[in-house]
Design a protein around this motif. Sequence first.
Motif, PDB file in Angstrom:
ATOM      1  N   UNK A   1       0.852  -1.198   0.000  1.00 54.81           N
ATOM      2  CA  UNK A   1       0.000   0.000   0.000  1.00 54.81           C
ATOM      3  C   UNK A   1       0.887   1.247   0.000  1.00 54.81           C
ATOM      4  N   UNK A   2       1.947   1.202   0.826  1.00 52.77           N
ATOM      5  CA  UNK A   2       2.877   2.338   0.901  1.00 52.77           C
ATOM      6  C   UNK A   2       3.462   2.620  -0.482  1.00 52.77           C
ATOM      7  N   UNK A   3       3.829   1.548  -1.187  1.00 57.11           N
ATOM      8  CA  UNK A   3       4.405   1.701  -2.532  1.00 57.11           C
ATOM      9  C   UNK A   3       3.403   2.405  -3.454  1.00 57.11           C
ATOM     10  N   UNK A   4       2.152   1.940  -3.437  1.00 57.59           N
ATOM     11  CA  UNK A   4       1.137   2.559  -4.306  1.00 57.59           C
ATOM     12  C   UNK A   4       0.960   4.041  -3.972  1.00 57.59           C
ATOM     13  N   UNK A   5       0.867   4.342  -2.678  1.00 58.12           N
ATOM     14  CA  UNK A   5       0.628   5.733  -2.273  1.00 58.12           C
ATOM     15  C   UNK A   5       1.834   6.620  -2.594  1.00 58.12           C
ATOM     16  N   UNK A   6       3.039   6.107  -2.342  1.00 58.73           N
ATOM     17  CA  UNK A   6       4.247   6.881  -2.654  1.00 58.73           C
ATOM     18  C   UNK A   6       4.341   7.130  -4.160  1.00 58.73           C
ATOM     19  N   UNK A   7       3.992   6.110  -4.951  1.00 57.69           N
ATOM     20  CA  UNK A   7       4.007   6.277  -6.410  1.00 57.69           C
ATOM     21  C   UNK A   7       3.009   7.337  -6.867  1.00 57.69           C
ATOM     22  N   UNK A   8       1.938   7.510  -6.068  1.00 50.88           N
ATOM     23  CA  UNK A   8       0.961   8.559  -6.396  1.00 50.88           C
ATOM     24  C   UNK A   8       1.415   9.928  -5.911  1.00 50.88           C
ATOM     25  N   UNK A   9       2.594   9.977  -5.296  1.00 52.46           N
ATOM     26  CA  UNK A   9       3.137  11.254  -4.837  1.00 52.46           C
ATOM     27  C   UNK A   9       2.779  11.601  -3.402  1.00 52.46           C
ATOM     28  N   UNK A  10       2.217  10.631  -2.665  1.00 50.60           N
ATOM     29  CA  UNK A  10       1.853  10.906  -1.266  1.00 50.60           C
ATOM     30  C   UNK A  10       3.055  10.679  -0.356  1.00 50.60           C
ATOM     31  N   UNK A  11       3.069  11.430   0.740  1.00 54.43           N
ATOM     32  CA  UNK A  11       4.099  11.236   1.760  1.00 54.43           C
ATOM     33  C   UNK A  11       3.558  10.253   2.793  1.00 54.43           C
ATOM     34  N   UNK A  12       4.250   9.132   2.945  1.00 57.14           N
ATOM     35  CA  UNK A  12       3.738   8.044   3.777  1.00 57.14           C
ATOM     36  C   UNK A  12       4.695   7.768   4.931  1.00 57.14           C
ATOM     37  N   UNK A  13       4.131   7.524   6.103  1.00 55.47           N
ATOM     38  CA  UNK A  13       4.947   7.143   7.268  1.00 55.47           C
ATOM     39  C   UNK A  13       4.473   5.798   7.811  1.00 55.47           C
ATOM     40  N   UNK A  14       5.408   4.876   7.931  1.00 56.91           N
ATOM     41  CA  UNK A  14       5.077   3.569   8.503  1.00 56.91           C
ATOM     42  C   UNK A  14       5.451   3.562   9.985  1.00 56.91           C
ATOM     43  N   UNK A  15       4.559   3.043  10.806  1.00 52.71           N
ATOM     44  CA  UNK A  15       4.796   2.989  12.245  1.00 52.71           C
ATOM     45  C   UNK A  15       4.905   1.527  12.670  1.00 52.71           C
ATOM     46  N   UNK A  16       6.061   1.178  13.260  1.00 52.28           N
ATOM     47  CA  UNK A  16       6.334  -0.219  13.602  1.00 52.28           C
ATOM     48  C   UNK A  16       5.714  -0.582  14.954  1.00 52.28           C
ATOM     49  N   UNK A  17       4.402  -0.758  14.942  1.00 50.99           N
ATOM     50  CA  UNK A  17       3.676  -1.077  16.173  1.00 50.99           C
ATOM     51  C   UNK A  17       3.759  -2.545  16.572  1.00 50.99           C
TER      52      UNK A  17
END
Length: 264
Positions: free
Chosen positions: A83-99
Amino acid sequence: ELEESLILADLGVETAAKATAALRKTIRERHITKTEEARSALKEILTDMVSVGSAELDLSTTPSVVLVIGVNGVGKTTTIGKIAKQLCDEGKKVLLVAGDTFRAAAADQLEIWAERSGADIVRQHEGADPASVVYDGIQSAKTKGVDVIIIDTAGRLHNKTNLMNELNKISRIVERELPNASREVLLVLDGTTGQNGLIQAKQFKEIAGVTALAVTKLDGTAKGGIVIAVADTLGLPVKFIGVGEKAEDLMRFQAKDFVDALFE
Ligand code: GDP
Ligand code: MG
């Protein structure tokens, strides 16, 4: 016979019976006599059953939050990476949180996905309080102007109370720190677990306020009928289908295409 094949395709007894009854009714109403017409009618019925709510995540605020939950090994971390890959490819800034702080390897795995996708990551040491990692993540997202925060969690369901407490604690932090943010609780299910997946989904729906589903491993031995069963039984929208281990192996769910593929 049809009901039996639907059960064998993993629709489950309840959903298979419902689909067959609906088809019987349609056949009567439309005076259907040809197999081909009955087949299209069944496709329509199944498409309706699996079309619950929007097929897109609600990411309308900056930041938005996606909390990802599910049993260990179903594909949460992998799905987050995709999902992060898709969103980043769309130009979104994504943050993953290692919960998922249960094992250090869980955060390492998420870090690999962060690098692969171009997302940022916030992690702490093994054994850290997941809610505290989430708190850190939100502060970091606020200063960096992140569009989407995706929170990975550990999926130990053997102790329901613990898991529920942990997820509630995370939700309270998100609610307190980002009261106006769009929030999704994405439950990930392993498509190869068949009807067990449905039981898991029911339990998670009870304890965690699930808003959306992702079904993984539909590239393998899984019979796609489970997707219809969960959408129909739980009344929750399926948003993603996992079809492999690579970054591009995630499809946004399209009800009609999915049902067409089931019939092939
Ligand atoms: P988690 O414990 O829920 O975070 O699960 P992981 O993301 O670590 O995934 C568990 C295993 O399932 C890993 O080996 C993944 O590569 C694999 N996996 C995840 N999604 C898919 C999928 O859609 N298809 C296939 N074939 N494997 C998948
Ligand atoms: Mg994981």
